[in-house]
Design an enzyme around this catalytic site. Structure first.
Site, PDB file in Angstrom:
ATOM      1  N   HIS A 104      -7.422  -3.403  -4.292  1.00  0.00           N
ATOM      2  CA  HIS A 104      -6.353  -2.874  -3.458  1.00  0.00           C
ATOM      3  C   HIS A 104      -6.283  -3.680  -2.148  1.00  0.00           C
ATOM      4  O   HIS A 104      -7.293  -4.125  -1.632  1.00  0.00           O
ATOM      5  CB  HIS A 104      -6.616  -1.404  -3.139  1.00  0.00           C
ATOM      6  CG  HIS A 104      -5.440  -0.712  -2.520  1.00  0.00           C
ATOM      7  ND1 HIS A 104      -4.319  -0.372  -3.239  1.00  0.00           N
ATOM      8  CD2 HIS A 104      -5.201  -0.320  -1.247  1.00  0.00           C
ATOM      9  CE1 HIS A 104      -3.447   0.205  -2.441  1.00  0.00           C
ATOM     10  NE2 HIS A 104      -3.943   0.242  -1.223  1.00  0.00           N
TER      11      HIS A 104
ATOM     12  N   CYS B 128       0.858  -1.194   0.000  1.00  0.00           N
ATOM     13  CA  CYS B 128       0.000   0.000   0.000  1.00  0.00           C
ATOM     14  C   CYS B 128       0.896   1.247   0.000  1.00  0.00           C
ATOM     15  O   CYS B 128       1.655   1.460  -0.947  1.00  0.00           O
ATOM     16  CB  CYS B 128      -0.926  -0.077   1.214  1.00  0.00           C
ATOM     17  SG  CYS B 128      -2.076   1.299   1.438  1.00  0.00           S
TER      18      CYS B 128
ATOM     19  N   ASP C 238      -8.318  -2.541  -8.625  1.00  0.00           N
ATOM     20  CA  ASP C 238      -7.887  -1.515  -7.665  1.00  0.00           C
ATOM     21  C   ASP C 238      -8.267  -0.137  -8.186  1.00  0.00           C
ATOM     22  O   ASP C 238      -7.597   0.417  -9.067  1.00  0.00           O
ATOM     23  CB  ASP C 238      -6.376  -1.615  -7.445  1.00  0.00           C
ATOM     24  CG  ASP C 238      -5.881  -0.731  -6.310  1.00  0.00           C
ATOM     25  OD1 ASP C 238      -6.610   0.201  -5.916  1.00  0.00           O
ATOM     26  OD2 ASP C 238      -4.754  -0.969  -5.828  1.00  0.00           O
TER      27      ASP C 238
END
Length: 295
Positions: free
Chosen positions: A263, A174, A231
């Site tokens: 994601h 991330c 995502d």
């Protein structure tokens, strides 16, 4: 600092212990306790837990220019000789339980895995209940230049405490996925990097003046990028732009996109978890490290 056999961090000199006492107390009370960040509660029932059997794990205090950088480290207990090092760069939520668990997983595969708490000067990410507040009030205040220096200090600490600086890699998730690309550019001595769903292009600010797509053509460290086709936070055109730029880089990097993943597909404690993509990505990461001489 050095690690003793009972998982405790010990100063190399008593004078160092005295000098760093206050800083160590502050960081130990501030962060790296077990548990998940408040912003991700409730945690999914199926969250993976990796035990510490056969490992040495501990929190450590790494001296940096403005204090003591907290970090979580895990390594094989019966290691002989210097260990290959993996710097583990936190999610946006900091070094909470998921990141610590990933360190233990890497240690089970023979690595000295260490995750520094890269927000420690700006505040405690565990204190925020809303992701929006966490990003706007804390994460946005963290300069990339500070992060690069802290990762340098973390690698230096690992190298002085049983790690092999000639066999070092970086992985991140991330927020940390973006950092992987930047640190691979910053430190060309790394053997390899693996970036999990990190942004490739975003607004350039005073704290984030350079984006991964800006450094792609000059990367000397091979980086494997792992991304989700679903995502919404990372547009597909930025992935393709990164792919095209990487073709002109000195090192051969790759990007793998999992069409059905979103994601955070490796975050097994959240609804975003995609087991097939996460399992395949983890295997590819370990293979990438081995192929490029980290192990």
């Amino acid at each position: 600092m050095t690690i003793d056999k009972d998982n405790q961090t010990l100063p190399t000199e008593r004078t160092q212990a005295s000098a760093h006492n206050d800083g160590r107390r502050a960081f130990l009370s501030f962060t790296l306790a077990s548990g998940f960040a408040m912003a991700v509660q409730p945690v999914m029932a199926g969250a993976i837990t990796t035990d510490g059997t056969g490992l040495l794990t501990s929190t450590v205090a790494i001296p940096v220019s403005s204090g003591m950088l907290p970090a979580y480290q895990a390594r094989p207990a019966e290691a002989k000789g210097l260990l290959p090092v993996v710097l583990v760069v936190q999610e946006v939520f900091g070094v909470h339980e998921h990141i610590q668990d990933l360190c233990r997983r890497l240690a089970k595969s023979g690595y000295l895995a260490i995750a520094p708490e890269l927000y420690f000067r700006q505040g405690d990410p565990r204190a925020y209940k809303a992701i929006g507040d966490l990003v706007s009030k804390l994460v946005s205040r963290v300069p990339d230049q500070q992060v690069m220096a802290d990762l340098d200090a973390t690698l230096a600490w690992a190298s002085a405490n049983g790690g092999d600086s000639e066999r070092a890699a970086v992985t991140g998730f991330c927020w940390g996925g973006r950092i992987v690309w930047l640190y691979a550019d910053h430190n060309p001595r790394l053997k390899a990097g693996v970036a999990w769903y990190g942004k490739l292009a975003a607004e350039r600010t005073e704290n984030t003046p350079i984006q991964p797509v800006d450094v792609a053509t000059r990367l000397k460290v091979p980086v494997l990028g792992l991304y989700g086709g679903e995502d919404a936070s990372i547009p597909h055109d930025t992935i393709e732009a990164m792919r095209a730029a990487l073709l002109n880089a000195p090192a051969r990097s790759e990007i793998r996109v999992y069409p059905d993943a979103g994601h955070g597909f490796n975050a097994d404690y959240r609804p975003s978890y995609n087991a097939p993509a996460a399992t395949d990505g983890w295997a590819r990461m370990l293979e990438w490290f081995t192929h490029h001489g980290v192990r």
